[in-house]
Scaffold this motif. Structure first.
Motif, PDB file in Angstrom:
ATOM      1  N   UNK A  42      43.987  42.434  35.016  1.00 50.74           N
ATOM      2  CA  UNK A  42      44.451  42.588  36.395  1.00 50.74           C
ATOM      3  C   UNK A  42      44.801  41.199  36.896  1.00 50.74           C
ATOM      4  N   UNK A  43      46.063  40.989  37.176  1.00 50.10           N
ATOM      5  CA  UNK A  43      46.450  39.689  37.726  1.00 50.10           C
ATOM      6  C   UNK A  43      46.257  39.705  39.233  1.00 50.10           C
ATOM      7  N   UNK A  44      46.102  38.505  39.795  1.00 52.76           N
ATOM      8  CA  UNK A  44      45.927  38.391  41.238  1.00 52.76           C
ATOM      9  C   UNK A  44      47.062  39.120  41.941  1.00 52.76           C
ATOM     10  N   UNK A  45      46.710  39.951  42.913  1.00 53.27           N
ATOM     11  CA  UNK A  45      47.727  40.679  43.666  1.00 53.27           C
ATOM     12  C   UNK A  45      48.108  42.009  43.053  1.00 53.27           C
ATOM     13  N   UNK A  52      39.151  40.911  35.817  1.00 53.43           N
ATOM     14  CA  UNK A  52      39.405  40.990  37.248  1.00 53.43           C
ATOM     15  C   UNK A  52      39.925  39.614  37.682  1.00 53.43           C
ATOM     16  N   UNK A  53      41.228  39.574  37.894  1.00 56.87           N
ATOM     17  CA  UNK A  53      41.867  38.303  38.238  1.00 56.87           C
ATOM     18  C   UNK A  53      41.932  38.055  39.731  1.00 56.87           C
ATOM     19  N   UNK A  54      41.565  39.065  40.506  1.00 58.03           N
ATOM     20  CA  UNK A  54      41.571  38.893  41.959  1.00 58.03           C
ATOM     21  C   UNK A  54      40.494  39.783  42.566  1.00 58.03           C
ATOM     22  N   UNK A  55      39.347  39.189  42.874  1.00 56.43           N
ATOM     23  CA  UNK A  55      38.261  39.991  43.456  1.00 56.43           C
ATOM     24  C   UNK A  55      38.530  40.153  44.953  1.00 56.43           C
ATOM     25  N   UNK A  56      38.814  41.386  45.358  1.00 56.18           N
ATOM     26  CA  UNK A  56      38.985  41.697  46.786  1.00 56.18           C
ATOM     27  C   UNK A  56      38.451  43.106  47.022  1.00 56.18           C
ATOM     28  N   UNK A  57      38.578  43.595  48.240  1.00 57.64           N
ATOM     29  CA  UNK A  57      38.007  44.913  48.563  1.00 57.64           C
ATOM     30  C   UNK A  57      38.547  45.984  47.620  1.00 57.64           C
ATOM     31  N   UNK A  58      39.826  45.870  47.331  1.00 55.86           N
ATOM     32  CA  UNK A  58      40.491  46.854  46.498  1.00 55.86           C
ATOM     33  C   UNK A  58      39.953  46.854  45.063  1.00 55.86           C
ATOM     34  N   UNK A 107      36.354  48.051  44.819  1.00 58.17           N
ATOM     35  CA  UNK A 107      36.259  49.514  44.882  1.00 58.17           C
ATOM     36  C   UNK A 107      36.655  50.158  43.555  1.00 58.17           C
ATOM     37  N   UNK A 108      37.517  49.466  42.819  1.00 57.14           N
ATOM     38  CA  UNK A 108      37.994  50.027  41.543  1.00 57.14           C
ATOM     39  C   UNK A 108      36.956  49.888  40.426  1.00 57.14           C
ATOM     40  N   UNK A 109      36.058  48.935  40.581  1.00 53.36           N
ATOM     41  CA  UNK A 109      35.127  48.639  39.473  1.00 53.36           C
ATOM     42  C   UNK A 109      34.293  49.844  39.013  1.00 53.36           C
ATOM     43  N   UNK A 110      33.571  50.524  39.911  1.00 54.10           N
ATOM     44  CA  UNK A 110      32.713  51.630  39.430  1.00 54.10           C
ATOM     45  C   UNK A 110      33.506  52.732  38.741  1.00 54.10           C
ATOM     46  N   UNK A 111      34.767  52.892  39.140  1.00 53.23           N
ATOM     47  CA  UNK A 111      35.593  53.958  38.556  1.00 53.23           C
ATOM     48  C   UNK A 111      35.950  53.670  37.101  1.00 53.23           C
ATOM     49  N   UNK A 122      40.943  32.638  38.495  1.00 54.80           N
ATOM     50  CA  UNK A 122      39.711  32.089  39.088  1.00 54.80           C
ATOM     51  C   UNK A 122      39.055  32.986  40.146  1.00 54.80           C
ATOM     52  N   UNK A 123      37.730  33.088  40.060  1.00 57.86           N
ATOM     53  CA  UNK A 123      36.934  33.689  41.129  1.00 57.86           C
ATOM     54  C   UNK A 123      35.966  32.639  41.670  1.00 57.86           C
ATOM     55  N   UNK A 124      35.820  32.593  42.986  1.00 63.40           N
ATOM     56  CA  UNK A 124      34.840  31.667  43.557  1.00 63.40           C
ATOM     57  C   UNK A 124      33.470  32.342  43.615  1.00 63.40           C
ATOM     58  N   UNK A 125      32.468  31.593  44.052  1.00 64.66           N
ATOM     59  CA  UNK A 125      31.095  32.107  43.995  1.00 64.66           C
ATOM     60  C   UNK A 125      30.916  33.355  44.860  1.00 64.66           C
ATOM     61  N   UNK A 126      31.569  33.372  46.010  1.00 68.12           N
ATOM     62  CA  UNK A 126      31.440  34.527  46.906  1.00 68.12           C
ATOM     63  C   UNK A 126      32.004  35.779  46.230  1.00 68.12           C
ATOM     64  N   UNK A 127      33.126  35.615  45.570  1.00 69.28           N
ATOM     65  CA  UNK A 127      33.737  36.751  44.865  1.00 69.28           C
ATOM     66  C   UNK A 127      32.853  37.215  43.707  1.00 69.28           C
ATOM     67  N   UNK A 128      32.334  36.241  42.983  1.00 67.31           N
ATOM     68  CA  UNK A 128      31.471  36.581  41.840  1.00 67.31           C
ATOM     69  C   UNK A 128      30.229  37.325  42.321  1.00 67.31           C
TER      70      UNK A 128
END
Ligand SMILES: [Zn+2]
Length: 478
Positions: free
Chosen positions: A104-107, A135-141, A144-148, A168-174
């Protein structure tokens, strides 16, 4: 359905070895028998459809390479092995399952990245394949996709503490992703290197005119690996997420993993053949030669090769013996010199990162048996059984027992393999970082779900034989 008897060999598992015949019916192993057993009422060898003579040879579960990157987009180009060429090379080398990284690329939506990876692989693989999800972009979307992903048979996802601006993911995203990992049992995989620090060091080196491939390894200092590994472990401790650190190359990072494991954390690590055999010093030595001072580019991978003087390679072998590291994968990410690695002539930062090894992992790790670094049983455990357990395939894969898929390799300890682009190499690359390696041992016969892919030095596989593996949750967790 046809039946095959693999006769006269020594069946090796993670827990021992035994002289036994293996009976295959269709795609499955149906019995492991005393040699020449007539318990089934007759001499099996005379009634089965095919007999494979494994006298004097090892009969092992097919290799599982849990870290590959077919067709990976990287630095404006793509990893040079397709699913077709890469899985053929895998089969040649005794690997009958791979777990590749869907991107998954960012965006991009996770589901879209995954769907694209299915398109690339479906109908093209010679051996069975599963996916981890990058996971190239950790966001709400994407959260939400992870458990699926679990329902899709994808039970692990990778984040990057390196490559700012790309994966890259920062610490908050991780932290947020790890909370989901803790809740669901999804395995968090981590590329543990401090990317922002590395990028500054790399930029400073280039400004000083230090542009050769060797400086890739200088910029990616072991402190950046140790620090990121420690940080990932702390975030795993905080959240309770199971953590699997990919391509560990620094002995200091191993020490962090060992401490975490001693503290009872579900923390695991893999290393790769290049970190057991190759060194930064070799990369330095390759600064002047046929590729115009650029030969060291073939050794450019991340994490980088480490100094032999500092003893990282020996320490990796030791960690494999003591189970501070649990597995060996390749991080197979091949790029040709021409038009690909060459992108970084004049600036090492533009060299695509990766070494191709999928074809040689079983052979290279067997050398550890030859030299006394690991036992025969540990060889099977590191290359097949633990990968199966770690990533939810055990029972079907990773073991020779009734009911398991008939993924079987007959390995000849008295055979010999010369690695070289013109000799044994089937990867889609114009060079090999392993050129000239001489292997004691040889992959003789490779069987995938009952179908012979390789025998008598010939390839019998057909693309599309390989099926997608829906994986369960890790069987390594308590
Ligand atoms: Zn990788």
């Amino acid at each position: 359905m046809s039946t095959t008897l693999i006769k006269g060999g020594t069946v090796v598992s993670a827990t021992g070895r035994v002289a036994a015949d293996v009976l295959v019916d269709g795609a499955r192993i149906v019995a492991v028998l005393e040699p020449g057993s007539t318990a089934l009422g007759h001499d099996l060898a005379s009634t089965v459809d095919a007999v494979i003579d494994a006298t004097g040879k090892y009969v092992i579960p097919g290799g599982i390479d849990a870290h590959t990157h077919m067709q990976l987009p990287f630095g404006g180009t793509f990893a040079s092995d397709t699913f077709e060429t890469g899985t053929a090379a895998a089969a040649w080398g005794g690997t009958t399952s791979i777990i590749d990284f869907a991107v998954q690329r960012t965006g991009e939506k996770v589901q879209d990245g995954l769907a694209h990876w299915h398109e690339l692989a479906a109908g093209n693989c010679h051996v069975d394949y599963g996916f981890h999800q990058i996971i190239g972009g950790v966001d709400e979307d994407s959260l939400a996709a992870l458990p699926k992903l679990i329902d899709e048979g994808i039970t692990s996802f990778k984040m990057f503490m390196a490559y700012p601006g790309v994966f890259y993911s920062d610490d908050a995203q991780i932290l947020k992703a790890m909370q989901i990992s803790a809740d669901t049992g999804l395995m968090t995989m981590m590329h543990a290197e401090n990317g922002p620090v590395i990028d500054v060091l790399a930029e400073q080196l280039v400004k000083q005119g230090k542009i050769e491939p060797y400086y890739h390894g200088i910029a990616r200092a072991w402190q950046a690996e140790e620090e990121a590994t420690h940080r990932a472990i702390m975030l795993s401790h905080l959240t309770g997420a199971p953590l699997y650190v990919v391509h560990v190359s620094a002995k200091q990072a191993v020490a962090q993993l060992a401490t975490a494991r001693d503290n009872g954390q579900n923390v695991f690590g893999e290393t790769c053949p290049q970190y057991l055999y190759m060194s930064l010093e070799e990369q330095l030595g390759a600064m002047s030669d046929e590729w115009g001072g650029f030969e060291g580019a073939k050794y450019v991978c991340s994490t980088p090769l480490r100094s032999r003087e500092e003893g990282h390679q020996d320490h990796m072998w030791q960690a494999l013996r003591t189970n501070d590291l649990q597995m060996v994968s390749t991080d197979h990410c091949p790029f040709c010199m021409k038009d690909q690695k060459e992108l970084g002539k004049g600036d090492f930062r533009a060299i695509p990162n990766g070494i191709g090894s999928i074809e040689h992992r079983m052979d290279l790790m067997y050398q550890g048996v030859v030299t006394g670094q690991i036992t025969l049983e540990r060889w099977v455990e590191l290359t097949s059984t633990t990968p199966a357990r770690m990533f939810g395939l055990y029972g079907t894969k990773g073991v020779i027992q009734p009911g398991a898929d008939a993924d079987i390799v007959v390995y000849d300890p008295n055979g010999h393999t010369s690695i070289g682009v013109d000799k044994t190499h089937h990867m889609n690359m114009d060079h090999s970082a392993w050129e000239g390696y001489e292997i004691d041992g040889h992959v003789d016969v490779v069987i995938s779900r009952g179908t012979v892919l390789v025998s008598d030095g010939e390839f019998h596989g057909t693309k599309g034989h390989g099926s997608f593996l829906k994986r369960g949750l890790s069987q390594y967790l308590i």
